[in-house]
Design a protein around this motif. Structure first.
Motif, PDB file in Angstrom:
ATOM      1  N   HIS A 355       0.817  -1.216   0.000  1.00  0.00           N
ATOM      2  CA  HIS A 355       0.000   0.000   0.000  1.00  0.00           C
ATOM      3  C   HIS A 355       0.851   1.267   0.000  1.00  0.00           C
ATOM      4  N   GLY A 356       1.907   1.276   0.766  1.00  0.00           N
ATOM      5  CA  GLY A 356       2.730   2.472   0.888  1.00  0.00           C
ATOM      6  C   GLY A 356       3.579   2.771  -0.324  1.00  0.00           C
ATOM      7  N   ASP A 357       3.533   1.889  -1.327  1.00  0.00           N
ATOM      8  CA  ASP A 357       4.351   2.094  -2.523  1.00  0.00           C
ATOM      9  C   ASP A 357       3.727   3.044  -3.523  1.00  0.00           C
ATOM     10  N   PHE A 358       2.495   3.505  -3.267  1.00  0.00           N
ATOM     11  CA  PHE A 358       1.783   4.282  -4.271  1.00  0.00           C
ATOM     12  C   PHE A 358       1.150   5.531  -3.673  1.00  0.00           C
ATOM     13  N   VAL A 359       1.143   6.602  -4.449  1.00  0.00           N
ATOM     14  CA  VAL A 359       0.451   7.839  -4.080  1.00  0.00           C
ATOM     15  C   VAL A 359      -0.274   8.350  -5.313  1.00  0.00           C
ATOM     16  N   TRP A 360      -1.323   9.123  -5.079  1.00  0.00           N
ATOM     17  CA  TRP A 360      -2.057   9.723  -6.178  1.00  0.00           C
ATOM     18  C   TRP A 360      -1.380  11.007  -6.634  1.00  0.00           C
ATOM     19  N   SER A 361      -1.318  11.209  -7.923  1.00  0.00           N
ATOM     20  CA  SER A 361      -0.918  12.476  -8.523  1.00  0.00           C
ATOM     21  C   SER A 361      -1.980  12.813  -9.549  1.00  0.00           C
ATOM     22  N   GLY A 362      -2.954  13.617  -9.142  1.00  0.00           N
ATOM     23  CA  GLY A 362      -4.126  13.841  -9.988  1.00  0.00           C
ATOM     24  C   GLY A 362      -4.909  12.561 -10.095  1.00  0.00           C
ATOM     25  N   ASP A 363      -5.186  12.125 -11.326  1.00  0.00           N
ATOM     26  CA  ASP A 363      -5.936  10.877 -11.515  1.00  0.00           C
ATOM     27  C   ASP A 363      -5.012   9.710 -11.835  1.00  0.00           C
ATOM     28  N   ARG A 364      -3.724   9.855 -11.524  1.00  0.00           N
ATOM     29  CA  ARG A 364      -2.762   8.799 -11.812  1.00  0.00           C
ATOM     30  C   ARG A 364      -2.083   8.333 -10.521  1.00  0.00           C
TER      31      ARG A 364
END
Length: 583
Positions: A355-364
């Motif tokens: 889970h901690g490997d990802f963050v939102w940048s806008g809709d990506r």
């Protein structure tokens, strides 16, 4: 069957402005009219349609493009709007908000930068917008109307789709009349043919529905102990929970919202449960060719402990699975899925993503972990072309928007008919993507039930690629939806053999094969030891409310399709977004 009886209240001004002013009652000018029954149903039974102050409905009057946009917007309650100024002639228009929302959804494209909201909408324009609004991608079936030569190319696949579904019933002497203005009666008739029951108020419902059911209640609805003989549609504006308890849907579940329906079933029933929401045009939801298009991919869970996906079909004559692949070797480890212990196979890699490997940048989603190098990509098909200006994707704009790879749909096999068809735009999409410097692969929506059919599908792809250059994988997208799919109930051994046979054929032709597989197909239909040598493309959609911003597949995917609603410069409408993981 008994139909759900709903409160006779006006649906938040649905059809306001286009169907105006008088309360629901018998109109002075609809008696004996050919659309009288439909008008009365939607005005008196549901309180949705209204007429004018003088008591008339004016069934044969035309509708403007702007008012038509308002009708579709209020019917489906779209949530996202395009920027103001998208069109040069909507400022101050009462329909501007609806037009911009339909534009963001790839429904209302306008003409040379203008929306022309005050112009009457023609029949072919209206059918096109309706098909796009309900995410019906169209079909290449020929039209049989006497005046079919007058149908514009942009409208032809949509009119063919609506005709094939039996929804266009107002052709006079087999004339479609494409450029004539759509009348109010014709609109009511079309919507009445498409939707039999509307749930516009949140609550509990348990009466059978004879036909298609649309839920557009913002707060959702709870359905239980009932049968829907047609499709179940969930409008984009539904944000509350939709639950189905012991509900049989004979048609398709088509989910246009961001929520995932919760489906439970009694042991005596054959269930249909949802995977992640899947939009039109993700692999598995093809939108050109016959009998397709949903807003959700549904896969049936096991009907019995040893028969995932329903009773296994007997092996067809011809090449048998043991002639195609050697079964994988279990390690003795297992993991839990759908209350089943799933074996782990030798030669497979467990997912290294968290889970901690990802963050939102806008809709990506952006990978911020340190184990992989990643790239951002998309997958597209005819739907994106038809949602784009001049039905052409601006691939240089796509590249400039950060897209590093793309998967182009080459073709598909009909999920009921078994007919193979090519994607109408695959050649121009491959050429455009490659010219823009985007790594380009392809996929084929497969429905093989024998090894011979899988090889036929691979040979079709190879034939389509003759004379074209690609530098990405060739994906086998075999999916099993509800019982209307021809692959429903296929034995896991045959499903695996089909995947392996396709991949071997593709590899022999000099391409890199890849297997597109949802959790259900991966765990219940494929021998992971046998498909481990091939790249894995995994679909699972995330949103701001997702508990885990990572793919939940037990195995490590090479590609992850994480969204169906990405906005990409140069492409109209929503686009599927993907991340590639590279060591």
């Amino acid at each position: 069957m008994r139909q759900i009886r709903l409160p006779k209240r006006i649906l938040s001004g649905l059809l306001a402005g286009a169907l105006l002013l008088t309360p629901a009652m018998a109109f002075t000018d609809t008696g004996g009219h050919w659309a009288e029954t439909a008008v009365n149903k939607w005005s008196q039974e549901y309180g949705v349609l209204q007429g004018y102050d003088d008591g008339s409905f004016r069934p044969d009057a035309s509708i403007t493009r702007g008012a038509f946009a308002g009708i579709l917007d209020r019917f489906l309650q779209f949530q996202t709007a395009a920027p103001s100024g998208t069109f040069s002639d909507t400022t101050g228009s009462r329909w501007e908000d609806s037009i911009l929302k339909l534009n963001a959804a790839g429904v209302y494209l306008g003409s040379e930068g203008k929306a022309l909201p005050g112009d009457s909408i023609t029949r072919q324009q209206a059918m096109t917008m309706v098909a796009r609004a309900f995410q019906l991608g169209g079909t290449d079936n020929p039209l049989s109307y006497h005046d079919e030569a007058g149908v514009a190319n942009y409208a032809r696949p949509y009119i063919a789709e609506l005709t094939a579904r039996g929804w266009i019933t107002d052709a006079v002497e087999n004339s479609f009349r494409p450029t004539e203005s759509l009348t109010r009666a014709e609109l009511v008739n079309l919507l009445n043919n498409m939707i039999q029951v509307l749930i516009q108020t949140s609550g509990n419902y348990s009466s059978n529905v004879d036909g298609t059911l649309l839920i557009n209640a913002t707060g959702g609805a709870a359905l239980s102990n009932m049968t829907v003989s047609g499709d179940l549609l969930i409008a984009p504006g539904v944000t509350g929970a939709v639950t189905l308890d012991n509900v049989t849907v004979s048609g398709e579940i088509r989910n246009f919202s961001s929520i995932t329906p919760q489906i439970t079933q009694s042991p005596a029933e054959t269930p249909v449960t949802p995977e992640q929401p899947a939009p039109p045009e993700q692999p598995g939801t093809p939108s050109s060719g016959e009998d397709f298009d949903w807003g959700i991919v549904v896969t049936p869970p096991p009907a019995a402990p040893d028969t995932p996906g329903g009773p296994d079909q007997p092996a067809a004559p011809g090449v048998q699975p043991n002639e195609v692949y050697t079964p994988g070797v279990p390690t003795g480890e297992t993991f839990l899925y759908d209350n089943r212990q799933i074996p782990v196979y030798a030669g497979t890699e467990r997912s290294q993503l968290s889970h901690g490997d990802f963050v939102w940048s806008g809709d990506r989603l952006v990978y911020v972990g340190n184990q992989f190098r990643t790239r951002f990509g998309i997958d597209i098909s005819a739907y994106q072309n038809r949602a784009s200006e001049n039905e052409t994707i601006d691939w240089q704009a796509v590249r400039n928007d950060g897209v590093e790879f793309a998967f182009v749909r080459v073709g598909l096999r009909g999920y009921s008919s078994g007919k193979i068809a090519e994607d109408a735009y695959y050649r121009q999409n491959i050429q455009g993507a490659m010219a823009a410097g985007i790594e380009t692969g392809v996929y084929f929506f497969a429905q093989a039930i024998t090894v011979e059919e899988a090889i036929e599908e691979a040979d079709f792809v190879i034939q389509c690629l003759q004379g074209l250059e690609i530098n990405g994988p060739v994906a086998y997208d075999w999916e099993m939806g509800n019982s209307s799919y021809r692959v429903y109930g296929i034995a896991p051994e045959m499903a695996t053999a089909c995947a392996v046979a396709f991949c071997k054929r593709i590899q022999e032709a000099g391409y890199t094969p890849m297997v597109y597989q949802s959790s259900y197909v991966a765990y219940m239909k494929y021998d992971q030891g046998a498909v481990a040598p091939y790249l894995c493309w995994f679909p699972e959609y995330k949103s701001d409310s997702s508990e885990k911003l990572c793919p939940t597949l037990y195995y490590q995917p090479d590609y992850w399709q994480f969204s169906s609603k990405c906005s990409i410069a140069g492409i109209g409408g929503n686009v599927d977004a993907n991340i590639q993981f590279i060591r």
